[in-house]
Scaffold this motif. Structure first.
Motif, PDB file in Angstrom:
ATOM      1  N   ALA A   3     -16.370   5.444 -13.694  1.00  0.00           N
ATOM      2  CA  ALA A   3     -15.855   4.218 -14.203  1.00  0.00           C
ATOM      3  C   ALA A   3     -14.628   4.190 -15.226  1.00  0.00           C
ATOM      4  O   ALA A   3     -14.029   3.543 -15.132  1.00  0.00           O
ATOM      5  N   GLU A   4     -15.028   5.424 -15.963  1.00  0.00           N
ATOM      6  CA  GLU A   4     -13.960   5.605 -16.894  1.00  0.00           C
ATOM      7  C   GLU A   4     -12.505   6.033 -16.377  1.00  0.00           C
ATOM      8  O   GLU A   4     -11.297   5.609 -16.709  1.00  0.00           O
ATOM      9  N   ILE A  18      -6.965   4.508 -14.889  1.00  0.00           N
ATOM     10  CA  ILE A  18      -5.814   4.512 -13.792  1.00  0.00           C
ATOM     11  C   ILE A  18      -5.442   2.964 -13.684  1.00  0.00           C
ATOM     12  O   ILE A  18      -4.099   2.870 -13.424  1.00  0.00           O
ATOM     13  N   ALA A  19      -6.173   2.158 -13.891  1.00  0.00           N
ATOM     14  CA  ALA A  19      -6.020   0.707 -13.490  1.00  0.00           C
ATOM     15  C   ALA A  19      -5.040   0.368 -15.005  1.00  0.00           C
ATOM     16  O   ALA A  19      -3.959  -0.398 -14.604  1.00  0.00           O
ATOM     17  N   GLN A  20      -5.284   0.945 -15.982  1.00  0.00           N
ATOM     18  CA  GLN A  20      -4.680   0.541 -17.120  1.00  0.00           C
ATOM     19  C   GLN A  20      -3.169   1.035 -16.888  1.00  0.00           C
ATOM     20  O   GLN A  20      -2.102   0.511 -17.140  1.00  0.00           O
ATOM     21  N   ILE A  21      -3.117   2.303 -16.445  1.00  0.00           N
ATOM     22  CA  ILE A  21      -1.722   2.970 -16.103  1.00  0.00           C
ATOM     23  C   ILE A  21      -0.801   2.346 -15.180  1.00  0.00           C
ATOM     24  O   ILE A  21       0.445   2.118 -15.319  1.00  0.00           O
ATOM     25  N   LYS A  22      -1.648   1.890 -14.117  1.00  0.00           N
ATOM     26  CA  LYS A  22      -0.756   1.164 -13.138  1.00  0.00           C
ATOM     27  C   LYS A  22      -0.244  -0.056 -13.729  1.00  0.00           C
ATOM     28  O   LYS A  22       0.899  -0.651 -13.292  1.00  0.00           O
ATOM     29  N   SER A  71       4.629   0.621 -10.212  1.00  0.00           N
ATOM     30  CA  SER A  71       3.345   0.777 -10.083  1.00  0.00           C
ATOM     31  C   SER A  71       2.768   1.466  -8.632  1.00  0.00           C
ATOM     32  O   SER A  71       1.948   2.363  -8.891  1.00  0.00           O
ATOM     33  N   SER A  72       3.423   1.444  -7.754  1.00  0.00           N
ATOM     34  CA  SER A  72       3.192   1.896  -6.195  1.00  0.00           C
ATOM     35  C   SER A  72       3.622   3.493  -6.427  1.00  0.00           C
ATOM     36  O   SER A  72       2.689   4.148  -6.078  1.00  0.00           O
ATOM     37  N   ALA A  73       4.753   3.877  -6.935  1.00  0.00           N
ATOM     38  CA  ALA A  73       4.864   5.054  -7.080  1.00  0.00           C
ATOM     39  C   ALA A  73       4.135   5.923  -8.147  1.00  0.00           C
ATOM     40  O   ALA A  73       3.732   7.057  -7.828  1.00  0.00           O
ATOM     41  N   VAL A  74       3.718   5.222  -9.022  1.00  0.00           N
ATOM     42  CA  VAL A  74       2.594   5.788 -10.108  1.00  0.00           C
ATOM     43  C   VAL A  74       1.547   6.263  -9.347  1.00  0.00           C
ATOM     44  O   VAL A  74       0.825   7.299  -9.663  1.00  0.00           O
ATOM     45  N   SER A  75       0.874   5.059  -8.789  1.00  0.00           N
ATOM     46  CA  SER A  75      -0.351   5.488  -8.143  1.00  0.00           C
ATOM     47  C   SER A  75      -0.133   6.318  -6.899  1.00  0.00           C
ATOM     48  O   SER A  75      -1.337   7.244  -6.920  1.00  0.00           O
ATOM     49  N   ALA A  76       0.886   6.277  -6.309  1.00  0.00           N
ATOM     50  CA  ALA A  76       1.009   7.651  -5.363  1.00  0.00           C
ATOM     51  C   ALA A  76       0.822   8.892  -5.949  1.00  0.00           C
ATOM     52  O   ALA A  76       0.357  10.072  -5.629  1.00  0.00           O
ATOM     53  N   GLY A  77       1.531   9.136  -6.949  1.00  0.00           N
ATOM     54  CA  GLY A  77       1.662  10.265  -7.889  1.00  0.00           C
ATOM     55  C   GLY A  77       0.215  10.598  -8.419  1.00  0.00           C
ATOM     56  O   GLY A  77      -0.148  11.687  -8.253  1.00  0.00           O
ATOM     57  N   ILE A  78      -0.400   9.693  -8.893  1.00  0.00           N
ATOM     58  CA  ILE A  78      -1.642  10.048  -9.090  1.00  0.00           C
ATOM     59  C   ILE A  78      -2.736  10.256  -8.117  1.00  0.00           C
ATOM     60  O   ILE A  78      -3.421  11.447  -8.343  1.00  0.00           O
ATOM     61  N   LYS A  79      -2.521   9.843  -7.017  1.00  0.00           N
ATOM     62  CA  LYS A  79      -3.446  10.150  -5.731  1.00  0.00           C
ATOM     63  C   LYS A  79      -3.131  11.648  -5.434  1.00  0.00           C
ATOM     64  O   LYS A  79      -3.983  12.244  -5.205  1.00  0.00           O
TER      65      LYS A  79
END
Length: 109
Positions: free
Chosen positions: A5-6, A11-15, A22-30
């Motif tokens: 949950a944390e 991750i939601a806050q970072i996005k 946001s899409s590129a950052v999300s892909a990098g995190i994944k």
């Protein structure tokens, strides 16, 4: 190492703060989590700034009560991801292991 949950909340806050990226950052995190799960470390190559890199391993101490990161990064035009994976990742993993062992010995574990 964070509770799910944390992790989702952070991750939601970072996005949200990434705006148009946001899409590129999300892909990098994944990608980083896939590396972390399969290799024990994560790496970033020029994701946030041209010609920069970062590589890190988790350092989990005190039976999970203390969660740190051990890593390095820099700015170079000629660094190859394969060289970081081959030459740096294994050293970072070993140092993290050595620190964990030293802390466990000092704590009487």
């Amino acid at each position: 190492a964070l509770p799910p949950a944390e992790r989702r909340s952070l991750i939601a806050q970072i996005k949200m703060e990434s705006g148009a990226r946001s899409s590129a950052v999300s892909a990098g995190i994944k990608s980083a989590f896939r590396d972390l799960d399969s290799r024990g470390y994560c790496i970033s190559m020029a994701e946030f700034q041209k010609n920069t890199f970062g590589i890190a391993v988790p350092l989990i101490l005190d039976e999970g009560r203390t969660i740190l990161s051990l890593g390095g990064g820099g700015a170079r035009l000629d660094v190859a991801e394969s060289a970081l994976r081959r030459n740096v990742a294994s050293d970072l993993l070993q140092v993290a292991h050595d620190i964990q062992e030293a802390v466990n010995v000092d704590d009487g574990v």
